[in-house]
Design an enzyme around this catalytic site. Structure first.
Site, PDB file in Angstrom:
ATOM      1  N   HIS A  63      26.994  28.837 -26.233  1.00 20.43           N
ATOM      2  CA  HIS A  63      28.414  29.692 -27.453  1.00 20.43           C
ATOM      3  C   HIS A  63      29.822  30.159 -26.749  1.00 20.43           C
ATOM      4  O   HIS A  63      29.809  29.128 -24.939  1.00 20.43           O
ATOM      5  CB  HIS A  63      27.889  31.213 -26.902  1.00 20.43           C
ATOM      6  CG  HIS A  63      27.892  32.042 -25.767  1.00 20.43           C
ATOM      7  ND1 HIS A  63      27.317  32.081 -24.592  1.00 20.43           N
ATOM      8  CD2 HIS A  63      28.856  33.041 -25.205  1.00 20.43           C
ATOM      9  CE1 HIS A  63      26.665  32.242 -23.445  1.00 20.43           C
ATOM     10  NE2 HIS A  63      28.237  33.579 -23.761  1.00 20.43           N
ATOM     11  N   ASP A  67      32.851  31.101 -19.479  1.00 24.65           N
ATOM     12  CA  ASP A  67      32.054  30.933 -18.786  1.00 24.65           C
ATOM     13  C   ASP A  67      31.428  29.322 -18.799  1.00 24.65           C
ATOM     14  O   ASP A  67      30.218  29.427 -17.903  1.00 24.65           O
ATOM     15  CB  ASP A  67      32.038  32.166 -17.631  1.00 24.65           C
ATOM     16  CG  ASP A  67      30.952  33.011 -19.095  1.00 24.65           C
ATOM     17  OD1 ASP A  67      31.263  32.993 -19.712  1.00 24.65           O
ATOM     18  OD2 ASP A  67      30.077  34.444 -18.136  1.00 24.65           O
ATOM     19  N   HIS A 137      23.896  38.163 -29.123  1.00 25.51           N
ATOM     20  CA  HIS A 137      24.601  38.229 -27.997  1.00 25.51           C
ATOM     21  C   HIS A 137      25.752  39.312 -28.761  1.00 25.51           C
ATOM     22  O   HIS A 137      25.778  39.210 -30.010  1.00 25.51           O
ATOM     23  CB  HIS A 137      24.792  36.886 -27.358  1.00 25.51           C
ATOM     24  CG  HIS A 137      25.935  36.599 -25.979  1.00 25.51           C
ATOM     25  ND1 HIS A 137      25.588  37.696 -25.360  1.00 25.51           N
ATOM     26  CD2 HIS A 137      27.286  36.498 -25.217  1.00 25.51           C
ATOM     27  CE1 HIS A 137      27.288  37.783 -24.132  1.00 25.51           C
ATOM     28  NE2 HIS A 137      27.565  37.050 -24.154  1.00 25.51           N
ATOM     29  N   HIS A 262      23.116  33.669 -13.695  1.00 23.68           N
ATOM     30  CA  HIS A 262      24.300  34.263 -13.781  1.00 23.68           C
ATOM     31  C   HIS A 262      24.590  35.394 -13.507  1.00 23.68           C
ATOM     32  O   HIS A 262      24.860  36.854 -14.211  1.00 23.68           O
ATOM     33  CB  HIS A 262      24.006  34.469 -16.054  1.00 23.68           C
ATOM     34  CG  HIS A 262      25.047  34.409 -16.911  1.00 23.68           C
ATOM     35  ND1 HIS A 262      25.485  35.676 -17.175  1.00 23.68           N
ATOM     36  CD2 HIS A 262      26.079  33.774 -17.436  1.00 23.68           C
ATOM     37  CE1 HIS A 262      27.221  35.939 -17.722  1.00 23.68           C
ATOM     38  NE2 HIS A 262      26.967  34.637 -17.883  1.00 23.68           N
TER      39      HIS A 262
END
Length: 302
Positions: A63, A67, A137, A262
């Site tokens: 996506h 980051d 998400h 992450h």
């Protein structure tokens, strides 16, 4: 022997730290080099890891949060600078096309690399080895499943007993059956099924059906583990997994090994073991804590 391993280029989440760079993961799988989520600094991290841009054959972006994608601009320019001769397919959510275009042409450069954009708009196989599924998400996000086709493992004792030797072995593999001393020998007579190895990449998501489908029977599952269980309400609000949920995902999917990554900058680097401990409450397989520049081999075949 072919090299099959995951090179961790970065393991931070929203903010990099002194110990963790933004995301970046290079899957080395025989002749494939699949770069997942090149965050800011990925180009330099590859140098630090001793890896070359010429190794990259695919780029998979889950996506377009920074980051996970700000390093894409530098990586694409590096492919041209190094004059990488082969085609590089780049996968990303179709709804983020404007961001892909901006990153690809963020500055002036001589574009020589053959980068082929592959925008994603639906779940399912992309080709014979890559499958995608939508994750849950805050913006469109796709996870990836890289799978080797199933094959067969030859049995030396059976080959010898039936007189199959030398070039006859490859001929049998190619044709499926051959004649040996007047007798028909089929591939099934001298081999057993060999499941292909599976790598799954699940990043930035709540628990969802897409994550479970991608992780199903994976030999190595990379799953985001942004928060610890005490912050599970915060994880849900921002569309992330906790370490314990990542462990539950691996257990329910029947994965063999789990890579946690992450990590939020809110947790001290020295306390990273807490993530493994929480995931282990749900998952009994081997658990790796992602560390920048670490190399994690894929487990041996089933």
């Amino acid at each position: 022997m072919s090299q099959r391993e995951l090179v961790v280029l970065g393991s931070a989440s929203q903010t990099p730290t002194r110990h963790r760079n933004h995301n970046g993961y290079l899957l080395r799988f025989d002749r494939e080099g699949v770069l997942f989520d090149p965050g800011e600094g990925t180009q330099r991290q590859m140098i630090q890891a001793g890896r070359s841009a010429t190794e990259i054959t695919r780029i998979c972006v889950t996506h377009f949060h920074g980051d996970h994608s700000l390093g894409l601009a530098g990586v694409l320019q590096r492919l041209s600078l190094d004059n990488v001769p082969h085609e590089i397919r780049c996968y990303y959510p179709e709804s983020g096309q404007v961001y892909f275009d901006r990153l690809r042409y963020s500055t002036s450069y001589h574009e020589r690399a053959n980068v082929v954009p592959v925008p994603l708009a639906a779940d399912g196989p992309v080709d014979s080895s890559l499958t995608v599924a939508a994750l849950d998400h805050r913006i469109d996000c796709y996870g990836y499943r890289f799978a080797e086709p199933d094959g067969r493992r030859m049995l030396p004792d059976r080959l010898a007993a039936l007189g199959v030797r030398g070039p006859m072995v490859s001929e049998l593999q190619r044709l499926g059956a051959i004649e040996v001393d007047g007798r028909r020998v089929a591939l099934e007579d001298v081999s057993v099924p060999r499941p292909g190895q599976v790598f799954a990449f699940v990043m930035d998501t709540r628990m969802c059906a897409g994550a479970l489908e991608l992780a199903r029977d994976a030999d190595l599952l990379v799953a985001e583990s942004t928060f610890v269980d005490a912050d599970r309400e915060l994880a849900w609000r921002y569309g992330h997994l906790t370490s314990r949920e990542a462990g539950r995902l691996a257990a329910e999917a029947g994965a063999r090994e789990l890579v946690l990554t992450h990590f939020s900058q809110r947790y001290p680097y020295e306390e990273a073991e807490r993530f493994r401990e929480e995931a282990a409450k749900e998952f009994s397989g081997e658990i790796h804590l992602a560390v920048d520049l670490a190399v994690i081999p894929l487990p041996s075949r089933r």
